[in-house]
Design an enzyme around this catalytic site. Structure first.
Site, mmCIF file in Angstrom:
data_model
loop_
_atom_site.group_PDB
_atom_site.id
_atom_site.type_symbol
_atom_site.label_atom_id
_atom_site.label_comp_id
_atom_site.label_asym_id
_atom_site.label_seq_id
_atom_site.Cartn_x
_atom_site.Cartn_y
_atom_site.Cartn_z
ATOM 1 N N PHE A 121 0.795 -1.216 0.000
ATOM 2 C CA PHE A 121 0.000 0.000 0.000
ATOM 3 C C PHE A 121 0.836 1.278 0.000
ATOM 4 O O PHE A 121 0.266 2.361 0.024
ATOM 5 C CB PHE A 121 -0.932 0.021 1.213
ATOM 6 C CG PHE A 121 -1.929 -1.103 1.209
ATOM 7 C CD1 PHE A 121 -3.047 -1.052 0.415
ATOM 8 C CD2 PHE A 121 -1.717 -2.225 1.993
ATOM 9 C CE1 PHE A 121 -3.953 -2.089 0.393
ATOM 10 C CE2 PHE A 121 -2.627 -3.264 1.993
ATOM 11 C CZ PHE A 121 -3.746 -3.203 1.180
ATOM 12 N N ASP A 154 7.426 -9.753 14.008
ATOM 13 C CA ASP A 154 8.516 -9.777 13.021
ATOM 14 C C ASP A 154 9.807 -9.258 13.639
ATOM 15 O O ASP A 154 10.524 -8.460 13.044
ATOM 16 C CB ASP A 154 8.134 -8.936 11.798
ATOM 17 C CG ASP A 154 9.065 -9.184 10.609
ATOM 18 O OD1 ASP A 154 9.823 -10.171 10.654
ATOM 19 O OD2 ASP A 154 9.028 -8.397 9.658
#
Length: 833
Positions: free
Chosen positions: A551, A689
């Site tokens: 995005f 992450d």
């Protein structure tokens, strides 16, 4: 085969400018020897000394190899007399990062015109590879300028868009030292992804000590390294291409001066990547040695028609030095394109016919036409075969999926009061209607769910649990008691309460937002205003593109006057009159409404994170598109790249003259990461992450945890792509995250153990580097079964037993037995002197 192109072949819409006098001096009139309009492009205002605001830009639509430029002023039939005495050239391959051209002596300014009539041609040495080119007039005093320009070169058919090589080194010689640095390399300093001497089309001399051709230093023609700096015995160079290609050969121009202990490589091992994954089977090639004929030479490496979009080559030393001046690749696509260029070099119909005494050779024409027809026929056959193979593979995949769905007759039954997405009795009908095994098995985190391709590795996961008090769906079949007990133990295995509630999954600019926030925490945040100010866009100066996602993009910028926009509680160690290095997350203007809402939610959440070891949100630009959030960026880049450029203290570092990091400093950095994660866990935030690529390094080994590692092409090999959809950092993920889709602070603790392993290995090796991605997934199944067959990351050389015990505790099967970040932080602090 070089094919010239000139501006008359470029469309008007591909020529633009910063400004113009009038409609009659627009950019489209800036063609060489072109008298339409007022006879040239003229910027709107007078050009001032040291001002590079005005430019004429050409979009070539694709990458081109440009070797010559021409300029001319405006005379307009005697009416005008404006020209540019000097100019600079900037070029770009992607339209976002602009590079200033320099000649071989480092000079940027090019001498232009002395009058408004004559055309001045200048060789670009070195040549440039670019899609966009800007001509920027330069003056030593205030004056009006006008320009007409032209480019000469050919389309860049290699497809090579960047290479990444270690910095060249220096050789001591009796007279002058030889410098084997890549002096025309145009890649970013931080990432070293660009093009340079290895692609400039110039081959080095046999004797590199006589680089008098360009009046430069000895060794200029070559990029070289000594084996003393590479304990592994090889130099690794990675090449990135514009698309997947069928590679036939690689040609490497090597120096061969045994008297200077310089030889061609002994062996090269090449790894290939077609999509996101590197192929497991490398290709090895060893050239034949030629001791009798010293001199530079091309070594041709057979690449055996391997398909790849990136190639990583490890060149092994044959002597003390290894020197390269040019590396080129040939592929099936290249050959067909070159063949077309050979018979289409005429850019326009000839103005005159052939002289009477020169007539075309009909026999040769017939032979060429026959060859062309044969090649076209072969290409058609190849295309038909490729299409048939793709159709056949899809048929096989569909058949295998149907068989797998038949085998997977049940999924894990999760208690309805535990997960927000599980169905109750009233939803059994909708569950019957859904044919997605993948959705039923993984109720949490759609960005990190794995389809039946992974589940088939563990057949026991394909069976259902029959639980007291739950009515199973009619489409589910009860499993055996032994498997049900094992799966029940996995589901009930100590996941913290907050991570099993509703999770707010945000789609940030990089695709999936790093922080997973329980809905309760999100509700608490939603009632507060964003505690950051709007920042003027004009005060941001673009430096380079850090990465991009689904995005949006992440840019590295300099922000002027940022200190004025910050709260007093936040202090910069940079004077107020100096710009601050920041990372700018920018949402694409065409992003949908959901992505925009998620972006604004992410801003609100990031504004509440205030910890010395978490990247801070500094300001925003949300009054107009594109929406931006401005965060800190540390001057030493990410921890992975920082450590990979350093060595542990010791004799090896002294011999190689490499920068070092002490063991105590490593522990200090690890403790800071644990401290930042302790803060996140106190807010019930799950990072999902955590890795060295997502930690930034500042002065004095300061560490701050960030979140845009996934968006960077540099680390695409760290993520496992699921059939073109989601990507998973599987080498850092716990077994329950991969198999059950559960992300908790306990799974973050697992990732911290892997991150600590990276740190103590100086990021020289990827976790589980000896295993393929599929084998890593299979290994998680061994953790689930817990039959003592699972593989752990080995103890690093620098790692004491006490520190390795912390790692092993992070990788315990039972999530309840893994240490909290408070415990990890305390243990790391106790190890520091």
């Amino acid at each position: 085969i070089f094919r010239a192109f000139t501006l008359p072949l470029i469309q008007d819409e591909d020529i633009s400018a910063s400004s113009q006098w009038s409609e009659s001096t627009a950019a489209r009139y800036g063609r060489l020897d072109f008298e339409e309009g007022d006879g040239a492009w003229c910027p709107e205002i007078t050009v001032e000394p040291d001002s590079l605001k005005e430019f004429l830009q050409i979009d070539l639509r694709s990458l081109h190899f440009i070797t010559l430029v021409g300029t001319q002023g405006r005379h307009a039939g005697g009416i005008g007399n404006e020209f540019s005495q000097m100019y600079k050239i900037k070029y770009s391959r992607d339209g976002s990062r602009w590079i200033s051209w320099r000649n071989r002596q480092g000079k940027q300014v090019i001498e232009g015109n002395r009058n408004a009539y004559d055309i001045v041609l200048k060789d670009l040495e070195p040549p440039i590879i670019a899609r966009y080119v800007r001509f920027m007039p330069v003056t030593d005093h205030s004056m009006n300028v006008c320009m007409r320009v032209e480019l000469y070169g050919c389309e860049w058919l290699d497809g090579l868009v960047s290479y990444n090589a270690p910095v060249g080194e220096q050789m001591s010689l009796p007279a002058l030292p030889a410098y084997f640095n890549d002096s025309v390399y145009d890649g970013a300093v931080i990432h070293r992804c660009g093009l340079g001497q290895l692609t400039d089309g110039v081959c080095g001399l046999d004797d590199f000590t006589h680089s008098h051709v360009y009046n430069v230093w000895p060794g200029y023609d070559y990029v070289g390294w000594t084996n003393e700096s590479f304990p592994s015995g090889y130099v690794e160079i990675m090449f990135e291409f514009d698309r997947t290609r069928n590679f036939t050969t690689m040609k490497v121009h090597c120096n061969n001066m045994p008297s200077r202990h310089a030889k061609a490589f002994r062996q090269v091992v090449c790894y290939f990547r077609s999509e996101a994954d590197w192929e497991a089977a490398p290709l090895a090639f060893g050239p034949a040695e030629d001791e009798e004929n010293p001199g530079a030479r091309f070594v041709t490496v057979n690449l055996a028609n391997r398909m790849a979009s990136a190639i990583k080559c490890q060149f092994h030393f044959a002597d003390a030095w290894m020197l390269f001046s040019e590396i080129t690749f040939q592929s099936g696509r290249d050959r067909s394109t070159v063949y077309t260029a050979m018979y289409n070099t005429t850019l326009a119909p000839p103005k005159t016919g052939l002289p009477p005494n020169i007539q075309p050779d009909d026999s040769n024409t017939r032979i060429l036409i026959g060859c062309l027809v044969a090649i076209i026929f072969i290409l058609v056959v190849i295309i038909v075969i490729i299409l048939w193979r793709q159709v056949w593979q899809k048929m096989l995949e569909k058949a295998s999926r149907r068989m797998l769905d038949d085998e997977l007759t049940a999924s894990l039954s999760i208690q309805s009061e535990t997960f927000a997405y599980t169905h109750n009795q009233s939803s059994t009908i909708s569950e019957q209607e859904s044919n997605s095994t993948y959705e039923r098995i993984f109720p949490l985190g759609p960005d990190y769910q794995e389809p039946s391709r992974i589940i088939c590795k563990l057949p026991e996961f394909a069976q259902s649990l029959e639980e007291p008090g739950r009515i199973p769906s009619p489409s589910l079949i009860t499993s055996s008691k032994s498997t049900a007990a094992a799966a029940a133990a996995a589901v009930q295995d100590g996941a913290p309460h907050y991570a099993e509630a509703d999770i707010v999954n945000l789609q940030g600019v990089t695709g999936g937002n790093t922080y997973a926030i329980p809905a309760l925490a999100m509700d608490l945040l939603s009632g507060k205003d964003v505690a950051v100010e709007e920042f003027p866009r004009k005060m941001l100066t673009f430096k380079e593109k850090l990465g991009e996602g689904q995005f949006g993009e992440v840019h590295l910028c300099e922000a002027e006057g940022m200190q004025e926009f910050m709260n007093k509680e936040f202090l910069f160690d940079i004077p107020e009159d100096q710009p601050v290095l920041v990372a700018v997350k920018m949402l694409r203007s065409d992003a949908d409404k959901n992505a925009r809402n998620d972006f604004l939610k992410e801003i609100k959440i990031m504004s509440r994170l205030k910890d010395p070891n978490i990247i801070r949100l500094l300001a925003v630009c949300i009054y107009s598109d594109p929406l931006c959030m401005i965060t800190e960026y540390m001057e030493n880049g990410d921890l992975n790249q920082f450590l990979s450029r350093h060595e542990p203290e010791g004799q090896l570092a002294v011999l190689s003259n490499a920068p070092t990091v002490s063991f105590n400093s490593l522990c200090y950095m690890a403790a800071q990461i644990a401290s930042g994660m302790k803060y996140l866990s106190s807010l019930n935030f799950v990072h999902r992450d955590l890795a060295t690529r997502n930690c930034l390094v500042g002065k004095n080994y300061t560490i701050k945890i960030a979140d845009f590692g996934m968006s960077r092409n540099l680390y695409s090999g760290d993520y496992y792509r699921i059939q073109g959809r989601a990507v998973l950092p599987i080498r850092w993920m716990s077994w329950e995250s991969i198999l059950l889709g559960k992300f908790t602070t306990a799974s973050d603790a697992w990732a911290f153990g892997v991150t600590l392993w990276e740190i103590l290995n100086f990021c020289k090796e990827q976790p589980y580097s000896q295993l393929t991605d599929e084998q890593v997934i299979e290994n998680t199944g061994e953790f689930f079964r817990d039959q003592k067959r699972q593989i752990y990351l080995p103890q690093p050389v620098l790692c004491p037993d006490s520190l390795y015990k912390i790692m092993l505790s992070c990788w315990r099967r039972n999530t309840k037995e893994r240490p909290s970040f408070q415990e990890i932080h305390r243990a790391l602090l106790e190890m520091q002197p």
